[in-house]
Design a protein around this motif. Structure first.
Motif, mmCIF file in Angstrom:
data_model
loop_
_atom_site.group_PDB
_atom_site.id
_atom_site.type_symbol
_atom_site.label_atom_id
_atom_site.label_comp_id
_atom_site.label_asym_id
_atom_site.label_seq_id
_atom_site.Cartn_x
_atom_site.Cartn_y
_atom_site.Cartn_z
ATOM 1 N N LYS A 8 12.331 -2.013 -7.334
ATOM 2 C CA LYS A 8 11.729 -2.036 -6.054
ATOM 3 C C LYS A 8 10.796 -0.717 -5.838
ATOM 4 N N LYS A 9 9.916 -1.064 -5.228
ATOM 5 C CA LYS A 9 9.140 0.479 -4.839
ATOM 6 C C LYS A 9 8.622 0.328 -3.430
ATOM 7 N N THR A 10 9.008 1.022 -2.617
ATOM 8 C CA THR A 10 8.395 1.224 -1.155
ATOM 9 C C THR A 10 7.488 2.452 -0.947
ATOM 10 N N LEU A 11 6.586 2.169 -0.116
ATOM 11 C CA LEU A 11 5.464 3.066 0.268
ATOM 12 C C LEU A 11 6.132 3.554 1.771
ATOM 13 N N SER A 12 6.308 4.885 1.920
ATOM 14 C CA SER A 12 6.742 5.388 3.504
ATOM 15 C C SER A 12 5.630 6.269 3.896
ATOM 16 N N LEU A 13 5.351 5.982 5.208
ATOM 17 C CA LEU A 13 4.560 6.883 5.850
ATOM 18 C C LEU A 13 5.074 7.577 7.309
ATOM 19 N N ALA A 14 4.971 9.024 7.224
ATOM 20 C CA ALA A 14 5.631 9.513 8.297
ATOM 21 C C ALA A 14 4.399 10.187 9.259
ATOM 22 N N PHE A 15 4.731 10.131 10.535
ATOM 23 C CA PHE A 15 3.809 10.470 11.788
ATOM 24 C C PHE A 15 4.489 11.136 12.683
ATOM 25 N N GLN A 16 3.937 12.297 13.194
ATOM 26 C CA GLN A 16 4.529 12.827 14.420
ATOM 27 C C GLN A 16 4.047 12.345 15.688
ATOM 28 N N SER A 33 7.430 -2.428 1.843
ATOM 29 C CA SER A 33 8.220 -2.552 0.821
ATOM 30 C C SER A 33 7.573 -3.534 -0.204
ATOM 31 N N ASN A 34 8.126 -3.963 -1.518
ATOM 32 C CA ASN A 34 7.637 -5.005 -2.395
ATOM 33 C C ASN A 34 6.339 -4.432 -2.720
ATOM 34 N N ILE A 35 6.116 -3.128 -3.285
ATOM 35 C CA ILE A 35 4.839 -2.692 -3.649
ATOM 36 C C ILE A 35 4.918 -2.924 -5.282
ATOM 37 N N LYS A 36 3.945 -3.546 -5.876
ATOM 38 C CA LYS A 36 3.771 -3.859 -7.161
ATOM 39 C C LYS A 36 4.185 -2.465 -8.017
ATOM 40 N N LYS A 37 4.752 -2.839 -8.942
ATOM 41 C CA LYS A 37 5.238 -1.991 -10.049
ATOM 42 C C LYS A 37 4.310 -1.089 -10.742
ATOM 43 N N GLN A 59 -0.504 12.700 11.328
ATOM 44 C CA GLN A 59 0.090 12.615 9.722
ATOM 45 C C GLN A 59 1.056 13.689 9.259
ATOM 46 N N ARG A 60 2.434 13.209 8.849
ATOM 47 C CA ARG A 60 3.224 14.275 8.178
ATOM 48 C C ARG A 60 3.461 14.063 6.932
ATOM 49 N N GLY A 61 3.011 13.022 6.225
ATOM 50 C CA GLY A 61 3.254 12.844 4.716
ATOM 51 C C GLY A 61 3.451 11.584 4.346
ATOM 52 N N PHE A 62 3.412 11.277 3.187
ATOM 53 C CA PHE A 62 3.399 9.821 2.501
ATOM 54 C C PHE A 62 4.365 10.241 1.322
ATOM 55 N N THR A 63 5.440 9.120 1.257
ATOM 56 C CA THR A 63 6.333 9.400 -0.132
ATOM 57 C C THR A 63 6.437 7.649 -0.705
ATOM 58 N N THR A 64 6.957 7.711 -1.875
ATOM 59 C CA THR A 64 7.338 6.536 -2.469
ATOM 60 C C THR A 64 8.818 6.695 -2.783
ATOM 61 N N ILE A 65 9.421 5.460 -2.735
ATOM 62 C CA ILE A 65 10.831 5.647 -2.966
ATOM 63 C C ILE A 65 11.111 4.217 -4.030
ATOM 64 N N ASP A 66 11.420 4.588 -5.335
ATOM 65 C CA ASP A 66 11.823 3.574 -6.164
ATOM 66 C C ASP A 66 13.351 3.172 -6.294
#
Length: 72
Positions: A8-16, A33-37, A59-66
Motif C-alpha cells: 500500500k502507498k499513502t499520501l500525507s499532507l501537513a499544514f500548520q 490511502s490506496n494510492i496507485k502503485k 503548507q508544511r510538507g508532503f510525504t508518501t508512506i509505503d
C-alpha cells in the motif's frame, strides 16, 4: 534471502494551523490511502499541491508512506 512485496502507498499532507499556548506550531495532517502503485512522484506532487489549494493553514510538507510485506 528475504524480499519485499509492496502492499500500500499513502499520501500525507501537513499544514500548520496556528500556534498553541506554549508557542509550538499546531500541525494538522491529512492522509490519503490506496494510492496507485504506478503513481509517479510528479503526479503525486501535482495531486498534493491541488489538494493543498483547498486546505486552510500554511503548507508544511508532503510525504508518501509505503507499506511492504517482508517475505522469507
Amino acid at each position: 534471502m528475504a524480499s519485499e512485496f509492496h502492499v500500500k502507498k499513502t499520501l500525507s499532507l501537513a499544514f500548520q494551523d496556528g500556534i498553541n499556548a506554549d508557542g509550538d506550531p499546531i500541525i494538522k495532517r491529512y492522509s490519503y490511502s490506496n494510492i496507485k502503485k504506478t503513481a509517479t512522484p510528479d503526479a503525486l506532487l501535482a495531486t498534493a499541491q491541488a489538494i493543498a489549494g483547498l486546505c486552510k493553514g500554511t503548507q508544511r510538507g508532503f510525504t508518501t508512506i509505503d507499506n511492504n510485506d517482508l517475505l522469507p
